[in-house]
Design a protein around this motif. Structure first.
Motif, PDB file in Angstrom:
ATOM      1  N   SER A   1       3.873   0.714  -0.946  1.00  0.00           N
ATOM      2  CA  SER A   1       2.760  -0.151  -1.340  1.00  0.00           C
ATOM      3  C   SER A   1       3.197  -1.555  -1.731  1.00  0.00           C
ATOM      4  O   SER A   1       2.492  -2.236  -2.479  1.00  0.00           O
ATOM      5  CB  SER A   1       1.977   0.487  -2.490  1.00  0.00           C
ATOM      6  N   THR A   2       4.365  -1.992  -1.231  1.00  0.00           N
ATOM      7  CA  THR A   2       4.687  -3.415  -1.346  1.00  0.00           C
ATOM      8  C   THR A   2       5.258  -3.888  -0.009  1.00  0.00           C
ATOM      9  O   THR A   2       5.937  -3.131   0.692  1.00  0.00           O
ATOM     10  CB  THR A   2       5.730  -3.723  -2.464  1.00  0.00           C
TER      11      THR A   2
ATOM     12  N   ASP B   1      -3.592   1.222   6.333  1.00  0.00           N
ATOM     13  CA  ASP B   1      -3.085   0.064   5.574  1.00  0.00           C
ATOM     14  C   ASP B   1      -1.796  -0.414   6.236  1.00  0.00           C
ATOM     15  O   ASP B   1      -1.275   0.246   7.128  1.00  0.00           O
ATOM     16  CB  ASP B   1      -2.821   0.462   4.103  1.00  0.00           C
TER      17      ASP B   1
ATOM     18  N   ASP C   1       1.685  -2.463   2.481  1.00  0.00           N
ATOM     19  CA  ASP C   1       2.066  -3.657   1.737  1.00  0.00           C
ATOM     20  C   ASP C   1       1.324  -3.698   0.409  1.00  0.00           C
ATOM     21  O   ASP C   1       0.783  -2.687  -0.039  1.00  0.00           O
ATOM     22  CB  ASP C   1       1.817  -4.922   2.578  1.00  0.00           C
ATOM     23  N   ASP C   2       1.257  -4.882  -0.196  1.00  0.00           N
ATOM     24  CA  ASP C   2       0.695  -4.967  -1.546  1.00  0.00           C
ATOM     25  C   ASP C   2      -0.803  -4.660  -1.603  1.00  0.00           C
ATOM     26  O   ASP C   2      -1.363  -4.490  -2.689  1.00  0.00           O
ATOM     27  CB  ASP C   2       0.980  -6.361  -2.133  1.00  0.00           C
ATOM     28  N   THR C   3      -1.464  -4.612  -0.459  1.00  0.00           N
ATOM     29  CA  THR C   3      -2.895  -4.286  -0.462  1.00  0.00           C
ATOM     30  C   THR C   3      -3.129  -2.839  -0.011  1.00  0.00           C
ATOM     31  O   THR C   3      -4.268  -2.438   0.236  1.00  0.00           O
ATOM     32  CB  THR C   3      -3.681  -5.226   0.481  1.00  0.00           C
TER      33      THR C   3
ATOM     34  N   HIS D   1      -3.212  -0.005  -1.367  1.00  0.00           N
ATOM     35  CA  HIS D   1      -4.069   0.905  -2.133  1.00  0.00           C
ATOM     36  C   HIS D   1      -5.539   0.618  -1.848  1.00  0.00           C
ATOM     37  O   HIS D   1      -6.377   1.460  -2.084  1.00  0.00           O
ATOM     38  CB  HIS D   1      -3.785   0.762  -3.635  1.00  0.00           C
ATOM     39  N   GLY D   2      -5.857  -0.592  -1.310  1.00  0.00           N
ATOM     40  CA  GLY D   2      -7.191  -1.094  -0.952  1.00  0.00           C
ATOM     41  C   GLY D   2      -8.352  -0.122  -1.026  1.00  0.00           C
ATOM     42  O   GLY D   2      -8.431   0.697  -1.914  1.00  0.00           O
ATOM     43  N   ASP D   3      -9.229  -0.191  -0.054  1.00  0.00           N
ATOM     44  CA  ASP D   3     -10.382   0.703  -0.089  1.00  0.00           C
ATOM     45  C   ASP D   3     -10.116   1.922   0.773  1.00  0.00           C
ATOM     46  O   ASP D   3     -10.724   2.147   1.807  1.00  0.00           O
ATOM     47  CB  ASP D   3     -11.655  -0.037   0.303  1.00  0.00           C
TER      48      ASP D   3
END
Ligand code: ADE
Length: 251
Positions: free
Chosen positions: A170-171, A218, A221-223, A225-227
């Motif tokens: 997640s980064t 996804d 990356d840093d987003t 976890h988004g929707d």
């Protein structure tokens, strides 16, 4: 003999359970399994659980207890390869465990006792799954009203190496490091998830055909976890349902 349909997420499984003829819920190894038929094909539906060990237990139960003939795995993944974007579909050609490291006893990523780092999916079953994925993505807007967002390119199907590990990536930094390290050793990874390599290994141990498909939720990356929940409901679970039904017709 039955085909096991392994889903990573409850949302993907529930639409298939809803379509089952003669559904029978069986609890085994602390998990719920569904026996029945999808379009007259005998199936066992199961949730993999999250992470490699949970998925390996589920796969072993499907083989030892339910006697399935093959395992087909659907789920979501983070895209790490160039051009592997949200909404695209990746059909796995082979799997690697990105967190396997028994060095210096064994080369980095090698599976001790297997003398290899990558485990192939079954070529024949994978070819059918690839056909099903291509047909499903091409017909998504006409068949089930799924469209890519305005201004974005149409969803694409990719085929290649997928990496599994017990981490939600997640980064952007981690994703780039993971990809670059693997690429340096000749492993060009398209996507990352948390279970497929474990199921590939169990199927290899038992000599059972295995194929897997992942919808990209996804870019790891840093987003990332988004929707997630919304994406799974609106895109991934619908792709999974249609790809599974199209594949079963071909068996
Ligand atoms: N599954 C879906 N997205 C993922 C990610 N970014 N990392 C690991 N598994 C995933």
């Amino acid at each position: 003999m039955s085909t096991a349909i392994l889903s990573a997420l409850t949302e993907e499984q529930s639409s298939l359970v809803g379509r089952l003829a003669h559904p029978q819920r069986v609890t085994h190894a602390g998990r719920a399994f569904w026996r029945g038929e999808l379009d007259d094909r005998p199936v066992v539906l199961a949730l993999s659980g999250i992470g490699k060990v949970a998925a390996a237990t589920t796969a072993t139960a499907l083989i030892e207890h339910f006697g399935v003939a093959r395992i087909v795995f659907t789920g979501v993944a983070g895209g790490v390869g160039d051009g592997v974007n949200v909404g695209d579909v990746v059909v796995a050609q082979d799997y690697i465990q990105h967190d396997m490291d028994a060095s210096p006893l064994f080369p980095r990523w090698e599976l001790p006792g297997y003398a290899r780092s990558r485990l192939p999916c079954d070529p024949a079953l994978t070819a059918l799954l690839l056909e099903a994925a291509n047909a499903c993505v091409a017909g998504a807007s006409s068949q089930f009203g799924l469209k890519s967002a305005p201004g974005q390119r149409a969803h694409q199907v990719h085929h290649g190496l997928v990496a599994s590990g017990d981490r939600f990536v997640s980064t952007a930094t981690e994703s780039a490091q993971l990809r670059a390290a693997l690429q340096g050793a000749g492993h060009d990874v398209l996507a990352v998830e948390m279970e497929g390599a474990a199921v590939a290994q169990v199927c290899q141990d038992y000599g059972l055909p295995f194929a897997a498909v992942r919808t990209i939720s996804d870019r790891a990356d840093d987003t990332a976890h988004g929707d997630f929940a919304l994406f799974v409901q609106t895109v991934a679970s619908r792709y999974a349902e249609h790809m599974v039904l199209a594949l079963l017709q071909k068996l």
